[in-house]
Structures are given as structure tokens and as C-alpha cells.
Enzyme design. Structure first.
Site, PDB file in Angstrom:
ATOM      1  N   CYS A   1      19.232 -13.653  -3.642  1.00 18.26           N
ATOM      2  CA  CYS A   1      18.095 -14.417  -3.120  1.00 18.26           C
ATOM      3  C   CYS A   1      18.491 -15.480  -2.096  1.00 18.26           C
ATOM      4  CB  CYS A   1      17.347 -15.071  -4.283  1.00 18.26           C
ATOM      5  SG  CYS A   1      16.576 -13.859  -5.376  1.00 18.26           S
ATOM      6  N   ASP A  20       0.842  -1.195   0.000  1.00 16.00           N
ATOM      7  CA  ASP A  20       0.000   0.000   0.000  1.00 16.00           C
ATOM      8  C   ASP A  20       0.879   1.248   0.000  1.00 16.00           C
ATOM      9  OD1 ASP A  20      -2.673  -0.841  -0.030  1.00 16.00           O
ATOM     10  OD2 ASP A  20      -2.607  -1.347   2.106  1.00 16.00           O
ATOM     11  N   GLU A  69      23.941   3.647   3.193  1.00 15.22           N
ATOM     12  CA  GLU A  69      24.203   3.544   4.616  1.00 15.22           C
ATOM     13  C   GLU A  69      23.288   4.488   5.361  1.00 15.22           C
ATOM     14  OE1 GLU A  69      27.895   5.175   6.150  1.00 15.22           O
ATOM     15  OE2 GLU A  69      28.357   5.999   4.182  1.00 15.22           O
TER      16      GLU A  69
END
Length: 341
Positions: A129, A62, A103
Site C-alpha cells: 500500500c 463494472d 510479465e
């Protein structure tokens, strides 16, 4: 190829694994409509995402919700499910590919949001991943070594801005068919979040043992999938071939090192596409009924894909079930980790 690493854990358990689904459903048909003129100009058919990759839809957050918010929500859910107070946590590892800035680390904001103590070390692990499994492995080593008692591993991913930028680029009149195919994988991504809490097995009856596993690197393939804030560029065939070679090598060396994974109760893989899942199933002769697929509805949620799938599967796992988590990250790296439910 050499370089296989074997790791075995003596007293570490998964106490909880949770996920947060992004609420906005974005069907692949919507991408087809948005790319309609480009597909027609390049002579490409619609429904490529659904027909070739098997992805019917993915999720976005959202407006006003960030991947950091979602990672914090997943972490809070995991702590509550594990029955662990924030003050007991000795380590927080964030494994998100998504980031707002270079950072400080993403972990610091999540550490603060979860109300973790000053004594809890925190940092990011970024390994495409594969990051979530790397995080579990590292934290398990520290639990086994007695340096910490509890760790929280979190991940939050947001694919929306990257996909919107990619669609704008693919709709440019100078885009070629090769350009489109190099960026096709970006359209398979999705948004989501996951978290896990791990701790000492002997202090938690009924917890899920982190037994150990193997890792292997094939870094000669480091240019096959390169992603940034604006997009992800892949050599689809090279990535498939290199990833399969890596998984097969790790699988066979694991068998030689007395890991018996031929008849596990569940194989939880990184969620990429129908083609990738079927290729792995066929290459190492897995029972497809034991390989759950969540990418058709969530897309590839990066490092969150595997733990989100594990969280979904946890509802149907029984005590004593053996689960093999199988991750592959661009670069290429793979890790296979055994859990006992």
C-alpha cells in the site's frame, strides 16, 4: 531501530491528482448475507465489517472494466487536469498491487493506452500500500536531477475476484474461527484508481510543492500480512502493533530532523479501518478533524487509497496549506511526505 531515511526535494511539484471510483456499490451487509451460515457456525456476529472496521461498503468495477482500464482513465484525467500533453511525459510509474500476469509489467499497457512517447521510461513499483508514495518520491528525485521533466504515477486496484474467492473459502465447513479472522482483512478491500502528474515547480506557478519527508522500514514484520491473487492473510494484532511502532519511530525521528509536522492543515493517511486510524491519531496526537476518512464508503483500496483521499480533499485545500501524506505498507514500510498546496 536504525534505518530512517530523510529525503528533501528542491524543485518538484504535484500538478494534479485525480481518482476514478468504481461504480458498483457492494454494502458490507451483502457480505454478511453471503457469509451468514459461516458466521453462525463460528459464533461470530454479523456487521463485523461495519462495527469493527467501520466499512459500510466498497466498490467493484463494472463487468468488462479492468483495473488497467481504470488506471488509464485516471492517468488521462490527471494529464488533462495538469495541462500536460502525453508527449511531454518522461516517466510512467504504475504502483498497482493488482496484476493480470507476472510479465510484462502493468505499466506497458498503460503507457501504450495513454499514448506516451517511446522516450518515456515505464515500469511497475510494487510495495504493497506504500507504492504510490514511493513512486512520487522516485519520480521527484529524477525531476530534481534533471533527467525528466514530467512524470505520471498511476494505480488501479480490483478487489472483486479476491473477495469472491475468500468468501467461497470462508463458507467451507472446515473453516475455523482462526481461519476466518486471518482472512477478515480481505473483506475490507475495495476497487478504485488514482493518478498524479508531477513536474518542475518553477515552471508551474500555483502548483503544489513536494517538499520531502521520511521513510522507515520494519521488515522484521514481513510475515504479518501476506496477500496473493486468491486472498490476503493477516495477523491483525501484530500488524497493528508493528505498524504503530514504525509510525511512531518515524514520526519522532522526523521531529529530531527538523520536520515540524505537529500542526499541519491536513493529514492524509492510508485508509484501513476505524481502529487503525484512531490508533495512529492517538499515538502521535493528531487532530482527528484534520484526518479525513474515506474507507467507510470505499474500503481499503490498497495503494490507491491515499491518492484517492488526497484527490477528494484537494477540493477543500487552500493555497499554502500544508499536507502530510502518511502511508504504511505491509512488510512493513512507512513513508511520510509533506506537500504544500
Amino acid at each position: 531501530m536504525i534505518g530512517n531515511a530523510t529525503f528533501r526535494h528542491t524543485n518538484t511539484a504535484l500538478l494534479a491528482v485525480t481518482s476514478v471510483e468504481a461504480p458498483v456499490i457492494v454494502p458490507s451487509a451483502e457480505f454478511d448475507r453471503g457469509l451468514g451460515s459461516a458466521l453462525k457456525r463460528l459464533g461470530l456476529s454479523t456487521r463485523l465489517l461495519e462495527r469493527v472496521a467501520g466499512i459500510k461498503e466498497r466498490r467493484w468495477w463494472d463487468k468488462g472494466t479492468t483495473f488497467v482500464d481504470a488506471a488509464m482513465e485516471a492517468g488521462a484525467k490527471a494529464l488533462a487536469a495538469a495541462g500536460i500533453e502525453p508527449g511531454q511525459v518522461g516517466m510512467l510509474i504504475n504502483t498497482s498491487v493488482s496484476r493480470e500476469n507476472l510479465e510484462p509489467s502493468v505499466a506497458v499497457k498503460i503507457h501504450h493506452g495513454l499514448g506516451l512517447p517511446s522516450s518515456a521510461v515505464n515500469f511497475d513499483i510494487t510495495n504493497a500500500c506504500l507504492g504510490f508514495l514511493n513512486g512520487i518520491n522516485l519520480a521527484a528525485n529524477m525531476i530534481d536531477g534533471g533527467q525528466i521533466k514530467y512524470a505520471v504515477i498511476v494505480n488501479g486496484e480490483d478487489a472483486q475476484s479476491t473477495q469472491e474467492a475468500t468468501m467461497r473459502r470462508l463458507n467451507h465447513p472446515d473453516t475455523t474461527r482462526d481461519d476466518f479472522m486471518r482472512e477478515f482483512a480481505t473483506l475490507t478491500l475495495g476497487s478504485g484508481a488514482a493518478a498524479a502528474v508531477i513536474g518542475p515547480a518553477d515552471a508551474h506557478t500555483g502548483s503544489h510543492r513536494v517538499v520531502g519527508g521520511v521513510s522507515r522500514a520494519g521488515t522484521e514484520h514481513h510475515e504479518l500480512c501476506v496477500g496473493g491473487v486468491d486472498g490476503m492473510y493477516t495477523d491483525a494484532k501484530g500488524l497493528m502493533d508493528g505498524g504503530l511502532d514504525l509510525v511512531e519511530s518515524a514520526w519522532h525521528e522526523a521531529q529530531a530532523d527538523n520536520w515540524d509536522w505537529a500542526n499541519m492543515d491536513r493529514y492524509v493517511t492510508h485508509q484501513v479501518s476505524t481502529a487503525h486510524t484512531n490508533a495512529i491519531v492517538n499515538a502521535i496526537n493528531l487532530d482527528p478533524k484534520k484526518v479525513p476518512m474515506t474507507f467507510p464508503l470505499w474500503g481499503n483500496v490498497g495503494p490507491a487509497s491515499l491518492p484517492m483521499t488526497l484527490a477528494a480533499e484537494s477540493q477543500t485545500l487552500n493555497s499554502g496549506d500544508r499536507v502530510l501524506c502518511m502511508g504504511v505498507g505491509s512488510g512493513l514500510n512507512t513513508t511520510m511526505m509533506e506537500l504544500v498546496w
